[in-house]
Design a protein around this motif. Structure first.
Motif, PDB file in Angstrom:
ATOM      1  N   VAL A 192       0.839  -1.197   0.000  1.00  0.00           N
ATOM      2  CA  VAL A 192       0.000   0.000   0.000  1.00  0.00           C
ATOM      3  C   VAL A 192       0.876   1.250   0.000  1.00  0.00           C
ATOM      4  N   ALA A 193       1.950   1.226   0.781  1.00  0.00           N
ATOM      5  CA  ALA A 193       2.858   2.374   0.820  1.00  0.00           C
ATOM      6  C   ALA A 193       3.476   2.629  -0.553  1.00  0.00           C
ATOM      7  N   ILE A 194       3.865   1.566  -1.245  1.00  0.00           N
ATOM      8  CA  ILE A 194       4.420   1.704  -2.590  1.00  0.00           C
ATOM      9  C   ILE A 194       3.390   2.296  -3.537  1.00  0.00           C
ATOM     10  N   LEU A 195       2.157   1.790  -3.478  1.00  0.00           N
ATOM     11  CA  LEU A 195       1.093   2.308  -4.350  1.00  0.00           C
ATOM     12  C   LEU A 195       0.843   3.789  -4.094  1.00  0.00           C
ATOM     13  N   GLN A 196       0.763   4.156  -2.824  1.00  0.00           N
ATOM     14  CA  GLN A 196       0.454   5.550  -2.504  1.00  0.00           C
ATOM     15  C   GLN A 196       1.594   6.492  -2.891  1.00  0.00           C
ATOM     16  N   LEU A 197       2.824   6.048  -2.738  1.00  0.00           N
ATOM     17  CA  LEU A 197       3.934   6.899  -3.163  1.00  0.00           C
ATOM     18  C   LEU A 197       3.969   6.998  -4.693  1.00  0.00           C
ATOM     19  N   ALA A 198       3.629   5.909  -5.379  1.00  0.00           N
ATOM     20  CA  ALA A 198       3.562   5.946  -6.841  1.00  0.00           C
ATOM     21  C   ALA A 198       2.496   6.938  -7.298  1.00  0.00           C
ATOM     22  N   ILE A 199       1.357   6.953  -6.623  1.00  0.00           N
ATOM     23  CA  ILE A 199       0.298   7.911  -6.944  1.00  0.00           C
ATOM     24  C   ILE A 199       0.781   9.336  -6.712  1.00  0.00           C
ATOM     25  N   GLU A 200       1.479   9.561  -5.604  1.00  0.00           N
ATOM     26  CA  GLU A 200       1.988  10.892  -5.290  1.00  0.00           C
ATOM     27  C   GLU A 200       3.018  11.347  -6.334  1.00  0.00           C
ATOM     28  N   ILE A 201       3.912  10.458  -6.737  1.00  0.00           N
ATOM     29  CA  ILE A 201       4.919  10.823  -7.736  1.00  0.00           C
ATOM     30  C   ILE A 201       4.246  11.107  -9.081  1.00  0.00           C
ATOM     31  N   HIS A 202       3.218  10.334  -9.399  1.00  0.00           N
ATOM     32  CA  HIS A 202       2.452  10.601 -10.623  1.00  0.00           C
ATOM     33  C   HIS A 202       1.832  12.001 -10.575  1.00  0.00           C
ATOM     34  N   ARG A 209       1.161  10.548   4.463  1.00  0.00           N
ATOM     35  CA  ARG A 209       2.613  10.524   4.286  1.00  0.00           C
ATOM     36  C   ARG A 209       3.324  10.045   5.547  1.00  0.00           C
ATOM     37  N   GLY A 210       2.745  10.322   6.718  1.00  0.00           N
ATOM     38  CA  GLY A 210       3.358   9.879   7.974  1.00  0.00           C
ATOM     39  C   GLY A 210       3.352   8.376   8.141  1.00  0.00           C
ATOM     40  N   LEU A 216       8.596   2.793   3.943  1.00  0.00           N
ATOM     41  CA  LEU A 216       9.531   2.629   2.832  1.00  0.00           C
ATOM     42  C   LEU A 216      10.952   3.049   3.202  1.00  0.00           C
ATOM     43  N   GLY A 217      11.176   3.351   4.466  1.00  0.00           N
ATOM     44  CA  GLY A 217      12.500   3.758   4.899  1.00  0.00           C
ATOM     45  C   GLY A 217      12.884   5.126   4.389  1.00  0.00           C
ATOM     46  N   LEU A 218      11.895   5.991   4.207  1.00  0.00           N
ATOM     47  CA  LEU A 218      12.133   7.345   3.720  1.00  0.00           C
ATOM     48  C   LEU A 218      11.698   8.366   4.765  1.00  0.00           C
ATOM     49  N   SER A 219      12.055   9.608   4.538  1.00  0.00           N
ATOM     50  CA  SER A 219      11.660  10.693   5.437  1.00  0.00           C
ATOM     51  C   SER A 219      11.341  11.926   4.596  1.00  0.00           C
ATOM     52  N   ASP A 220      10.830  12.963   5.235  1.00  0.00           N
ATOM     53  CA  ASP A 220      10.555  14.198   4.510  1.00  0.00           C
ATOM     54  C   ASP A 220      11.834  14.778   3.895  1.00  0.00           C
ATOM     55  N   ASP A 221      12.974  14.552   4.548  1.00  0.00           N
ATOM     56  CA  ASP A 221      14.240  15.079   4.034  1.00  0.00           C
ATOM     57  C   ASP A 221      14.737  14.295   2.814  1.00  0.00           C
ATOM     58  N   THR A 222      14.549  12.983   2.827  1.00  0.00           N
ATOM     59  CA  THR A 222      15.075  12.161   1.738  1.00  0.00           C
ATOM     60  C   THR A 222      14.086  11.999   0.584  1.00  0.00           C
ATOM     61  N   LEU A 223      12.818  12.356   0.801  1.00  0.00           N
ATOM     62  CA  LEU A 223      11.791  12.141  -0.225  1.00  0.00           C
ATOM     63  C   LEU A 223      12.071  12.888  -1.529  1.00  0.00           C
ATOM     64  N   PRO A 224      12.397  14.187  -1.515  1.00  0.00           N
ATOM     65  CA  PRO A 224      12.592  14.896  -2.790  1.00  0.00           C
ATOM     66  C   PRO A 224      13.624  14.234  -3.699  1.00  0.00           C
ATOM     67  N   GLU A 225      14.753  13.827  -3.129  1.00  0.00           N
ATOM     68  CA  GLU A 225      15.781  13.175  -3.942  1.00  0.00           C
ATOM     69  C   GLU A 225      15.273  11.841  -4.481  1.00  0.00           C
ATOM     70  N   PHE A 226      14.520  11.104  -3.651  1.00  0.00           N
ATOM     71  CA  PHE A 226      13.988   9.805  -4.087  1.00  0.00           C
ATOM     72  C   PHE A 226      13.006   9.997  -5.242  1.00  0.00           C
ATOM     73  N   VAL A 227      12.137  10.996  -5.141  1.00  0.00           N
ATOM     74  CA  VAL A 227      11.183  11.286  -6.217  1.00  0.00           C
ATOM     75  C   VAL A 227      11.922  11.600  -7.505  1.00  0.00           C
ATOM     76  N   ASP A 228      12.995  12.375  -7.415  1.00  0.00           N
ATOM     77  CA  ASP A 228      13.791  12.712  -8.599  1.00  0.00           C
ATOM     78  C   ASP A 228      14.381  11.457  -9.240  1.00  0.00           C
ATOM     79  N   ILE A 229      14.842  10.521  -8.412  1.00  0.00           N
ATOM     80  CA  ILE A 229      15.432   9.278  -8.922  1.00  0.00           C
ATOM     81  C   ILE A 229      14.387   8.474  -9.680  1.00  0.00           C
ATOM     82  N   VAL A 230      13.210   8.315  -9.076  1.00  0.00           N
ATOM     83  CA  VAL A 230      12.144   7.536  -9.717  1.00  0.00           C
ATOM     84  C   VAL A 230      11.707   8.195 -11.021  1.00  0.00           C
ATOM     85  N   LEU A 231      11.520   9.499 -11.003  1.00  0.00           N
ATOM     86  CA  LEU A 231      11.084  10.205 -12.213  1.00  0.00           C
ATOM     87  C   LEU A 231      12.142  10.141 -13.313  1.00  0.00           C
TER      88      LEU A 231
END
Length: 298
Positions: free
Chosen positions: A241-251, A266-267, A273-288
């Motif tokens: 579910v966490a993967i699906l919701q993050l995929a929706i957010e990145i979309h 998000r909390g 997923l082992g992520l945080s508010d600080d690491t999320l932006p970089e992770f989103v960039d990687i996926v995109l």
């Protein structure tokens, strides 16, 4: 596969009283669950043999050129970057794995079911959205596999199926598309409105389809609860579910759309997923970057 395994009785036995009652009402109300294509039955029979012949599996898949073409497109996703380019279905079966390839074929088969005549543009846009979210889910799973132990094929399968109740409700209720404003850019289902206007829940319908198509149980549960991660506790479906919701957010980020659900979940999603508010932006960039790289190639 024995009929009893697919019966509504068997499916509802594992549900709570509320869930069983809702499924019964949906079926009695005329929601039609799509049957599995013949190719899936043939593959299951071959996979059940003591000595499985990959050549026979490949031959069954190759009987459907459209399915085969999409399968090659999916395994071209950078989630499978560890594999050299594959030129035959046999190579896919050997490199990706038989069960993993079967999962991908299930997802392709559902997305390839015939379009409804009314609201065709909305229907086509729905599957385009599902395919994009499924691809992004694959990439998230690949990046976080050490944390979640979810594999790309499983994430793709969940991504395609997670909202599959929506087109079935579009078929059942003539006003569903208009009432849910599905034709409006960036608009998606309001669960409370869906329940109030149609006494229906696309998550439950999707769960029923997933069970009927014999998806892994944790994926079925992820489909049912993909809008309710806070209800899952330590359930094995929680990571999916966490993967699906993050995929929706990145979309949504990629399409520059609002995601009204994100702030509330998000909390729960990020720590899973082992992520945080600080690491999320970089992770989103990687996926995109990985997603857009595949899109540019295809």
């Amino acid at each position: 596969m024995a009929e009893a395994a697919n019966s509504v009785f068997e499916i509802t036995k594992s549900l709570d009283e509320q869930g069983s009652g809702r499924i019964k009402r949906l079926l009695e109300g005329g929601v039609k669950i799509p049957p599995q294509p013949r190719v899936l039955d043939e593959l299951r029979k071959l996979m059940a043999r003591k000595e499985m012949d990959v050549r026979l599996l490949a031959r069954v898949i190759n009987q459907d050129p459209g399915l085969t073409a999409i399968l090659f497109r999916i395994v071209g996703n950078s989630a499978y970057r560890q594999h050299p380019p594959m030129s035959t279905v046999e190579e896919i079966l050997h490199a990706v794995g038989v069960r993993q390839t079967f999962n991908l074929v299930q997802a392709i088969s559902l997305a390839g079911l015939g379009a409804i005549k009314k609201n065709r543009q909305v229907y086509e846009a729905f599957w385009a959205r599902s395919h994009t979210i499924a691809q992004m889910a694959m990439l998230i799973a690949d990046e976080r596999i050490a944390v979640c132990n979810i594999f790309p094929d499983q994430a793709y399968l969940a991504g395609i199926f997670h909202d599959c109740g929506v087109p079935l409700l579009m078929q059942r209720f003539p006003t569903y598309c208009a009432e849910m404003q599905l034709g409006a850019p960036g608009q998606w289902i309001d669960l409370a409105e869906e329940d109030r206007k149609f006494n229906a829940d696309h998550c439950v319908v999707g769960y029923l389809v997933a069970r009927h198509w014999c998806l892994p149980e944790f994926i079925c549960d992820a489909i049912r609860y993909h809008h309710s991660i806070n209800e899952l506790g330590a359930h094995e479906a929680r990571s999916m579910v966490a993967i699906l919701q993050l995929a929706i957010e990145i979309h949504c980020v990629d399409q520059r759309m609002d995601n009204p659900e994100w702030d509330a979940i998000r909390g729960d999603v990020l720590p899973e997923l082992g992520l945080s508010d600080d690491t999320l932006p970089e992770f989103v960039d990687i996926v995109l970057e990985r997603f857009q790289g595949v899109a540019n190639v295809s």
